[in-house]
Every structure is written in C-alpha cells, then in structure tokens.
Design an enzyme around this catalytic site. Structure first.
Site, PDB file in Angstrom:
ATOM      1  N   ASP A  33       3.741   7.353  -4.523  1.00  0.00           N
ATOM      2  CA  ASP A  33       3.621   7.731  -3.052  1.00  0.00           C
ATOM      3  C   ASP A  33       4.645   8.940  -2.782  1.00  0.00           C
ATOM      4  O   ASP A  33       5.374   9.134  -3.224  1.00  0.00           O
ATOM      5  CB  ASP A  33       4.012   6.413  -2.416  1.00  0.00           C
ATOM      6  CG  ASP A  33       3.601   6.540  -0.894  1.00  0.00           C
ATOM      7  OD1 ASP A  33       2.802   7.453  -0.444  1.00  0.00           O
ATOM      8  OD2 ASP A  33       4.127   5.614  -0.196  1.00  0.00           O
ATOM      9  N   GLY A  34       3.970   9.698  -1.696  1.00  0.00           N
ATOM     10  CA  GLY A  34       4.776  10.925  -1.261  1.00  0.00           C
ATOM     11  C   GLY A  34       4.397  12.291  -1.528  1.00  0.00           C
ATOM     12  O   GLY A  34       5.176  13.137  -1.235  1.00  0.00           O
ATOM     13  N   ASN A  35       3.187  12.401  -2.161  1.00  0.00           N
ATOM     14  CA  ASN A  35       2.503  13.735  -2.550  1.00  0.00           C
ATOM     15  C   ASN A  35       2.264  14.453  -1.212  1.00  0.00           C
ATOM     16  O   ASN A  35       2.748  15.659  -1.343  1.00  0.00           O
ATOM     17  CB  ASN A  35       1.570  13.673  -3.285  1.00  0.00           C
ATOM     18  CG  ASN A  35       1.510  13.171  -4.936  1.00  0.00           C
ATOM     19  OD1 ASN A  35       2.576  13.151  -5.212  1.00  0.00           O
ATOM     20  ND2 ASN A  35       0.493  12.524  -5.204  1.00  0.00           N
ATOM     21  N   ARG A  36       1.788  14.144  -0.245  1.00  0.00           N
ATOM     22  CA  ARG A  36       1.397  14.712   0.985  1.00  0.00           C
ATOM     23  C   ARG A  36       2.723  15.103   1.699  1.00  0.00           C
ATOM     24  O   ARG A  36       2.989  16.113   2.207  1.00  0.00           O
ATOM     25  CB  ARG A  36       0.476  14.147   1.813  1.00  0.00           C
ATOM     26  CG  ARG A  36      -0.837  14.032   1.217  1.00  0.00           C
ATOM     27  CD  ARG A  36      -1.911  13.481   2.010  1.00  0.00           C
ATOM     28  NE  ARG A  36      -1.685  12.022   2.522  1.00  0.00           N
ATOM     29  CZ  ARG A  36      -2.252  11.291   3.293  1.00  0.00           C
ATOM     30  NH1 ARG A  36      -3.270  11.791   3.831  1.00  0.00           N
ATOM     31  NH2 ARG A  36      -2.033   9.950   3.571  1.00  0.00           N
ATOM     32  N   THR A  79      -8.930   2.296  -2.491  1.00  0.00           N
ATOM     33  CA  THR A  79      -9.963   2.253  -1.665  1.00  0.00           C
ATOM     34  C   THR A  79      -9.665   2.874  -0.274  1.00  0.00           C
ATOM     35  O   THR A  79     -10.658   3.381   0.141  1.00  0.00           O
ATOM     36  CB  THR A  79     -10.504   0.775  -1.471  1.00  0.00           C
ATOM     37  OG1 THR A  79      -9.237  -0.141  -1.184  1.00  0.00           O
ATOM     38  CG2 THR A  79     -11.130   0.465  -2.960  1.00  0.00           C
ATOM     39  N   GLU A  80      -8.457   2.693   0.141  1.00  0.00           N
ATOM     40  CA  GLU A  80      -8.089   3.211   1.479  1.00  0.00           C
ATOM     41  C   GLU A  80      -8.113   4.917   1.345  1.00  0.00           C
ATOM     42  O   GLU A  80      -8.350   5.570   2.434  1.00  0.00           O
ATOM     43  CB  GLU A  80      -6.624   2.912   1.919  1.00  0.00           C
ATOM     44  CG  GLU A  80      -6.460   1.667   2.347  1.00  0.00           C
ATOM     45  CD  GLU A  80      -6.459   0.413   1.140  1.00  0.00           C
ATOM     46  OE1 GLU A  80      -6.360   1.003  -0.132  1.00  0.00           O
ATOM     47  OE2 GLU A  80      -6.764  -0.539   1.237  1.00  0.00           O
ATOM     48  N   ASN A  81      -7.957   5.569   0.287  1.00  0.00           N
ATOM     49  CA  ASN A  81      -8.126   6.934   0.146  1.00  0.00           C
ATOM     50  C   ASN A  81      -9.410   7.504   0.487  1.00  0.00           C
ATOM     51  O   ASN A  81      -9.507   8.708   0.771  1.00  0.00           O
ATOM     52  CB  ASN A  81      -7.832   7.249  -1.534  1.00  0.00           C
ATOM     53  CG  ASN A  81      -6.221   7.174  -1.437  1.00  0.00           C
ATOM     54  OD1 ASN A  81      -5.941   7.070  -2.872  1.00  0.00           O
ATOM     55  ND2 ASN A  81      -5.408   7.210  -0.618  1.00  0.00           N
ATOM     56  N   PHE A  82     -10.515   6.670   0.542  1.00  0.00           N
ATOM     57  CA  PHE A  82     -11.904   7.265   0.910  1.00  0.00           C
ATOM     58  C   PHE A  82     -11.730   7.610   2.342  1.00  0.00           C
ATOM     59  O   PHE A  82     -12.694   8.208   2.930  1.00  0.00           O
ATOM     60  CB  PHE A  82     -13.055   6.221   0.717  1.00  0.00           C
ATOM     61  CG  PHE A  82     -13.108   5.834  -0.768  1.00  0.00           C
ATOM     62  CD1 PHE A  82     -13.855   6.879  -1.489  1.00  0.00           C
ATOM     63  CD2 PHE A  82     -12.874   4.769  -1.182  1.00  0.00           C
ATOM     64  CE1 PHE A  82     -14.161   6.669  -2.664  1.00  0.00           C
ATOM     65  CE2 PHE A  82     -13.315   4.469  -2.560  1.00  0.00           C
ATOM     66  CZ  PHE A  82     -13.951   5.546  -3.227  1.00  0.00           C
ATOM     67  N   ARG A 209       6.481  -1.818  -0.090  1.00  0.00           N
ATOM     68  CA  ARG A 209       5.325  -2.881  -0.086  1.00  0.00           C
ATOM     69  C   ARG A 209       4.764  -2.443  -1.340  1.00  0.00           C
ATOM     70  O   ARG A 209       4.736  -1.325  -1.924  1.00  0.00           O
ATOM     71  CB  ARG A 209       4.646  -2.541   1.069  1.00  0.00           C
ATOM     72  CG  ARG A 209       4.223  -1.179   1.299  1.00  0.00           C
ATOM     73  CD  ARG A 209       3.799  -1.206   2.867  1.00  0.00           C
ATOM     74  NE  ARG A 209       3.578   0.394   3.300  1.00  0.00           N
ATOM     75  CZ  ARG A 209       2.470   1.216   3.338  1.00  0.00           C
ATOM     76  NH1 ARG A 209       1.338   0.599   2.511  1.00  0.00           N
ATOM     77  NH2 ARG A 209       2.442   2.331   3.464  1.00  0.00           N
TER      78      ARG A 209
END
Length: 325
Positions: A33-36, A79-82, A209
């Site tokens: 997490d955290g790339n963006r 799946t949320e990345n869609f 989380r």
C-alpha cells in the site's frame, strides 16, 4: 553528510535486527500500500508510484530468499482496483504484463527455482494480462524451491463464497456427503494449487487493516500482522526484518499462552484430559518465565516424548483443530 550518516545508522540497525532473528516464517503475505501517495508526495503520477513499488517487490523477493522464507504472496491487484480511473487501470495492466514477463525470463528466478502463480479471478483481467500470467506460470511450472503468488483481481470473501458454492453444488448432486466436509474440502476449492498457511502479513502505508486478504489461510492460522508507516516504494530491509521479528514474538507469545492454558486445566479436568494437558505443559514449559514453570511434572511419568522424538507438528495439533484456540 546527513545522508551518509543516515545510511550508516540504517546499516547498523539492519545488522542488529539480523542478529535478533533466529528463524523465518514459511509464508509471508504483503499488502503493498502507498504507491499513489508516494507518487503524489514526490510530484509524480500514480504510474510512477506503481513502478517505484515494483522495484521494492523485487528487493523483497530477494530478502525472503535470503532468510529462508519459502512462499511469498503479493497483493498486486484487488477487486476494488477495478473501480480506479481507466487510465490508471490501463497503466497497471501494462506494468503487470511487463513485470510478469520480466520475472518469467529473469535468470535469478530460474537460478533460485521460483515458481510464479496467480491467485484470484484472473479471467476478469484483460487478455494481455491473462497471457502474461499464462507465460509466467508456464515458464516456472517445474520449480518448487520458492513460490511467488501474485494476487490479481483478488478478494478473499469472494474466494470463500465460490468455494462454498462449489461444496453446495457437490452436496446437491450427491457427489459429497455433508459429514465428509472438512478443511481440505474447502482448500481444494479455493485455489488450483495448494497454498501454505500464512505466518505473517505485512502492510505498508500506515493503514491497520488486512483488507480481505487471504482470510482462510491467515485468520485460520492466527497469522502475525505487521503494520508500518512507510509507503511501499520506501519499504526498507530494516522494515522487513522488523516484520519478521514481529512474527517471532507472536510465535513465542502463542507458545506461552498454550502453556499457561494447559497449567490452568491441570486442576480441573478428567484423567484422559489431564494427560493431554500435561503433554502441552511439557512441550511449551520452556517458553514460560522461570517463576511460572510448574514443578513436579515428569516427562517419563506422563509418557510424553521429547520434542525431538515426537511425530506431531510443532504445536501438537492436527489440521482439523488448528483454529480451535
């Protein structure tokens, strides 16, 4: 001067952490997490953040192999990345294709016999990504020294739901008796190939989380979880070693808890259960502080073999009762 000093401090800290670690988890799962946010912090776009994160992924793979981890699972695309903007999704697809192909052809992957596998609803991804997945899996299919799982179009709840539906269908057509449903029944329907229980989940980026990640293999195994604040592109070897140390502390705490529970049971159980409780105490008594170790329990008197002679697993439990505690 400050940068040079910081590098010296970081190197010394890594050496200290390495000396403190006595073993390694078998299966580590990572939420990258955290790339963006890293990209925004450095004035770049999301694609630049994802590319910087891909470099970290390669380093983590090397660190796992260095300390003896046998399986690594990376949460690459949920799946949320869609739901992300189309241009960002397309850039992610391109990066996945590039890195999967690059990994499949890399000498270090073949020299270390790394098997690459995809977990998740891969059929939901564009054709070019599916082809890259097939290529990576085919190129490394014969390897078993190290397993690298790439979670793509992955959602833990949906995986469990599909497994439950498969069991229900088999029961409905009399291919499976309800009384015959066990742990293996579910696991066989989750993935095409076996996935080891997760020992440690690492999440970067500051959120605490686990985001629906490998719930069957992590929660069922009471996996340790290490949350850290660096964004994924900033994740360092010292952060990684701190995660491994968290796993070791969690494991030792679990052993102490088991021993204390067994001691508490000794005065309140029947004769057959007493023997079992004594066996647990003998297996884990060394994990307790000296002042808590019970006196008067003899290994030979209880018929408990030394751990070096035992044929049970380290925790003394079979697969059907791993989550009982």
């Amino acid at each position: 001067m400050k940068r040079w000093f910081r590098r010296r401090v970081d190197a010394a800290y890594e050496r200290l952490l390495s000396r403190e670690i006595s073993g390694a988890p078998t299966h580590v799962a990572v939420i990258q997490d955290g790339n963006r946010r890293y990209a925004r912090q450095h004035g770049g776009d999301a694609q630049e953040g994802h590319r910087a994160g891909a470099d970290t992924t390669e380093r983590v793979l090397e660190w796992c192999q260095d300390i003896g981890v046998e399986e690594l699972t990376l949460y690459a695309f949920s799946t949320e990345n869609f739901n992300r903007p189309e241009d960002e999704r397309e850039a992610l697809y391109d990066l996945l294709c590039e890195k999967l192909t690059e990994f499949a052809d890399a000498d270090r992957v073949h020299d270390n016999e790394v098997r690459i596998r995809a977990l998740g609803a891969v059929d939901r991804l564009p054709e070019r990504v599916r082809e890259a997945v097939d290529y990576a899996e085919e190129q490394t299919a014969g390897y078993e020294q190290f397993v690298l799982n790439i979670a793509l179009a992955y959602g833990g709840r949906s995986q469990l739901l599909e497994a439950a539906r498969g069991v229900a269908r088999d029961v409905e057509v009399d291919h499976l008796e309800p009384d015959a449903i066990d742990v293996e029944t579910i696991e066989q329907r989750l993935y095409d190939q076996p996935v080891r229980d997760v020992d440690l989940i690492i999440r970067t980026g500051g959120d605490e989380r686990t985001s629906n990640f490998l719930p069957w293999h992590a929660n069922g195994n009471e996996a340790a979880v290490f949350f850290c604040t660096p964004y994924w592109p900033e994740f360092s070897k010292a952060d990684f070693l701190r995660g491994i140390r968290t796993y070791e502390h969690r494991k030792e705490s679990w052993r102490r808890t088991r021993a204390r529970r067994a001691i508490a049971l000794l005065g309140a159980v029947s004769e057959p259960e007493l023997t079992d409780a004594q066996a647990v105490v003998n297996r884990f008594r060394d994990s307790l502080p000296v002042g808590e170790r019970p006196a008067g329990i003899d290994r030979e008197a209880t018929g408990v073999a030394d751990s070096s002679e035992s044929t049970t697993t380290e925790d003394g439990l079979d697969s059907s009762s791993r989550a009982a505690d």
